[in-house]
Design an enzyme around this catalytic site. Structure first.
Site, PDB file in Angstrom:
ATOM      1  N   ASP A   1       9.425 -16.761 -19.272  1.00 36.95           N
ATOM      2  CA  ASP A   1      10.465 -15.918 -18.696  1.00 36.95           C
ATOM      3  C   ASP A   1      11.669 -16.727 -18.239  1.00 36.95           C
ATOM      4  O   ASP A   1      11.643 -17.967 -18.221  1.00 36.95           O
ATOM      5  CB  ASP A   1       9.890 -15.099 -17.520  1.00 36.95           C
ATOM      6  CG  ASP A   1       9.044 -15.927 -16.558  1.00 36.95           C
ATOM      7  OD1 ASP A   1       9.110 -17.162 -16.622  1.00 36.95           O
ATOM      8  OD2 ASP A   1       8.327 -15.326 -15.748  1.00 36.95           O
TER       9      ASP A   1
ATOM     10  N   ASN B   1       2.017 -10.368  -5.642  1.00 36.54           N
ATOM     11  CA  ASN B   1       1.727  -8.954  -5.905  1.00 36.54           C
ATOM     12  C   ASN B   1       0.962  -8.765  -7.220  1.00 36.54           C
ATOM     13  O   ASN B   1       0.877  -7.668  -7.745  1.00 36.54           O
ATOM     14  CB  ASN B   1       3.033  -8.140  -5.924  1.00 36.54           C
ATOM     15  CG  ASN B   1       3.987  -8.618  -7.018  1.00 36.54           C
ATOM     16  OD1 ASN B   1       3.646  -9.502  -7.808  1.00 36.54           O
ATOM     17  ND2 ASN B   1       5.170  -8.042  -7.085  1.00 36.54           N
TER      18      ASN B   1
ATOM     19  N   HIS C   1       1.769 -10.109 -10.151  1.00 34.43           N
ATOM     20  CA  HIS C   1       2.552 -10.153 -11.398  1.00 34.43           C
ATOM     21  C   HIS C   1       2.192 -11.379 -12.234  1.00 34.43           C
ATOM     22  O   HIS C   1       1.743 -12.396 -11.705  1.00 34.43           O
ATOM     23  CB  HIS C   1       4.069 -10.061 -11.132  1.00 34.43           C
ATOM     24  CG  HIS C   1       4.710 -11.263 -10.528  1.00 34.43           C
ATOM     25  ND1 HIS C   1       5.602 -11.208  -9.484  1.00 34.43           N
ATOM     26  CD2 HIS C   1       4.610 -12.588 -10.832  1.00 34.43           C
ATOM     27  CE1 HIS C   1       6.021 -12.414  -9.178  1.00 34.43           C
ATOM     28  NE2 HIS C   1       5.427 -13.274  -9.993  1.00 34.43           N
TER      29      HIS C   1
ATOM     30  N   GLU D   1       5.942  -6.940 -13.388  1.00 34.26           N
ATOM     31  CA  GLU D   1       5.695  -6.535 -12.007  1.00 34.26           C
ATOM     32  C   GLU D   1       4.771  -5.323 -11.975  1.00 34.26           C
ATOM     33  O   GLU D   1       4.708  -4.573 -12.959  1.00 34.26           O
ATOM     34  CB  GLU D   1       7.034  -6.157 -11.355  1.00 34.26           C
ATOM     35  CG  GLU D   1       8.045  -7.296 -11.310  1.00 34.26           C
ATOM     36  CD  GLU D   1       7.812  -8.266 -10.167  1.00 34.26           C
ATOM     37  OE1 GLU D   1       6.698  -8.282  -9.603  1.00 34.26           O
ATOM     38  OE2 GLU D   1       8.744  -9.007  -9.830  1.00 34.26           O
TER      39      GLU D   1
HETATM   40  C1  F6R Z   1       6.987 -18.249 -13.715  1.00 36.74           C
HETATM   41  C2  F6R Z   1       6.399 -16.922 -13.681  1.00 36.74           C
HETATM   42  C3  F6R Z   1       5.918 -16.279 -12.414  1.00 36.74           C
HETATM   43  C4  F6R Z   1       5.166 -17.252 -11.499  1.00 36.74           C
HETATM   44  C5  F6R Z   1       4.703 -16.527 -10.238  1.00 36.74           C
HETATM   45  C6  F6R Z   1       4.074 -17.478  -9.249  1.00 36.74           C
HETATM   46  O1  F6R Z   1       7.377 -18.600 -15.030  1.00 36.74           O
HETATM   47  O2  F6R Z   1       6.335 -16.304 -14.681  1.00 36.74           O
HETATM   48  O3  F6R Z   1       5.069 -15.209 -12.758  1.00 36.74           O
HETATM   49  O4  F6R Z   1       4.084 -17.791 -12.178  1.00 36.74           O
HETATM   50  O5  F6R Z   1       5.788 -15.889  -9.615  1.00 36.74           O
HETATM   51  O6  F6R Z   1       5.061 -18.340  -8.776  1.00 36.74           O
HETATM   52  P1  F6R Z   1       4.700 -19.641  -7.916  1.00 36.74           P
HETATM   53  O7  F6R Z   1       3.964 -20.539  -8.811  1.00 36.74           O
HETATM   54  O8  F6R Z   1       6.040 -20.210  -7.513  1.00 36.74           O
HETATM   55  O9  F6R Z   1       3.902 -19.169  -6.765  1.00 36.74           O
END
Ligand code: F6R
Length: 241
Positions: free
Chosen positions: A67, A136, A138, A143
């Site tokens: 992403d 959450n 995701h 989401e």
């Molecule tokens: C990042 C991504 C997000 C993160 C998630 C956790 O490329 O796709 O889904 O993996 O937000 O983020 P962290 O690792 O910062 O807690």
């Protein structure tokens, strides 16, 4: 789903790096599906150390990232392209022409998303996709919603994600409100998935993911439908299971 509960963040990072390293050694032109965020930074550090020790060669490796914020310029230090260059691509001998991160400056996001999905197809899918998990539930920027989009698409970030990501920006108002993300079906083009979770703030999401129920309201729970998923999780993130 295989579940490895490890002591802490460092152990999680080493285990994840070992899985990727084995794939790179066995298939030098493998396709790595990569993620950003805090969680995989330690894994990238381990991979860089292995490269510096002469144990890994990335010269034929291809990569696709999950992403990217939208809109954002690749040289913005909060863009995921910048993150990947900083934590991995600039530190190993990967050919940047073989790396793919969604283009945060694409003129037409929908056209770009179709092209990105084609890129994934032309690469033959990922040998492994690394994922973090949002507080959450995701994955990527998929989401919690009553309906999810299967393929790469433009999406609106939830308040929870904007709030969680605000720590990287000057203020919450600076966090982009949209992102380009692989969909669940794009993620499932990976032959193997490694999902990482560290810290007590991920405990609720890990508990819901492993509840045995599958719901688009916890996108990570859909991973139970994939035939080869490994969760590497530290004790804190596993504490509510
Ligand atoms: C990042 C991504 C997000 C993160 C998630 C956790 O490329 O796709 O889904 O993996 O937000 O983020 P962290 O690792 O910062 O807690």
């Amino acid at each position: 789903m295989k579940i490895h509960v490890v002591e802490n963040y460092d152990e999680m990072s080493r285990e994840a790096a070992d899985i990727l390293a084995d794939i790179v050694k066995n298939k030098p032109d493998c396709v790595l599906g990569l993620a950003t965020g805090d969680t995989p930074i330690g894994m990238y550090e381990c991979l860089v150390r292995m490269y510096e020790a002469g144990e890994l060669d990335f010269s034929a490796v291809r990569s696709v990232n999950l992403d990217e914020y939208y809109p954002i310029s690749p040289d913005n230090d909060q863009s995921y392209r910048y993150f990947m260059n900083k934590h991995l691509f600039d530190k190993v001998n990967i050919d940047k022409a073989n790396t793919n991160v969604p283009n945060g400056r694409a003129e037409d996001a929908d056209v770009f998303c179709r092209e990105y999905e084609n890129t994934i197809n032309k690469l033959g899918g990922m040998d492994v996709q690394v994922l973090g998990i949002g507080r959450n539930g995701h994955i990527g920027f998929n989401e919690p919603e009553t309906e999810l989009k299967p393929y790469t698409h433009l999406t609106e970030l939830t308040e929870s994600t904007i709030e969680a990501n605000a720590r990287f920006f000057e203020s919450e108002a600076d966090v982009p409100k949209h992102a380009l993300t692989m969909g669940i079906r794009s993620i499932f083009k990976a032959r193997n998935i490694v999902i990482l979770a560290s810290g007590v703030e991920k405990a609720e999401a890990v508990k819901t993911m492993l509840s045995g129920n599958i719901s688009t309201l916890c996108p990570a729970s859909l991973l139970c439908l994939h035939p080869s998923v490994t969760l590497i999780c530290d004790k804190a993130a596993y504490s509510l299971v």
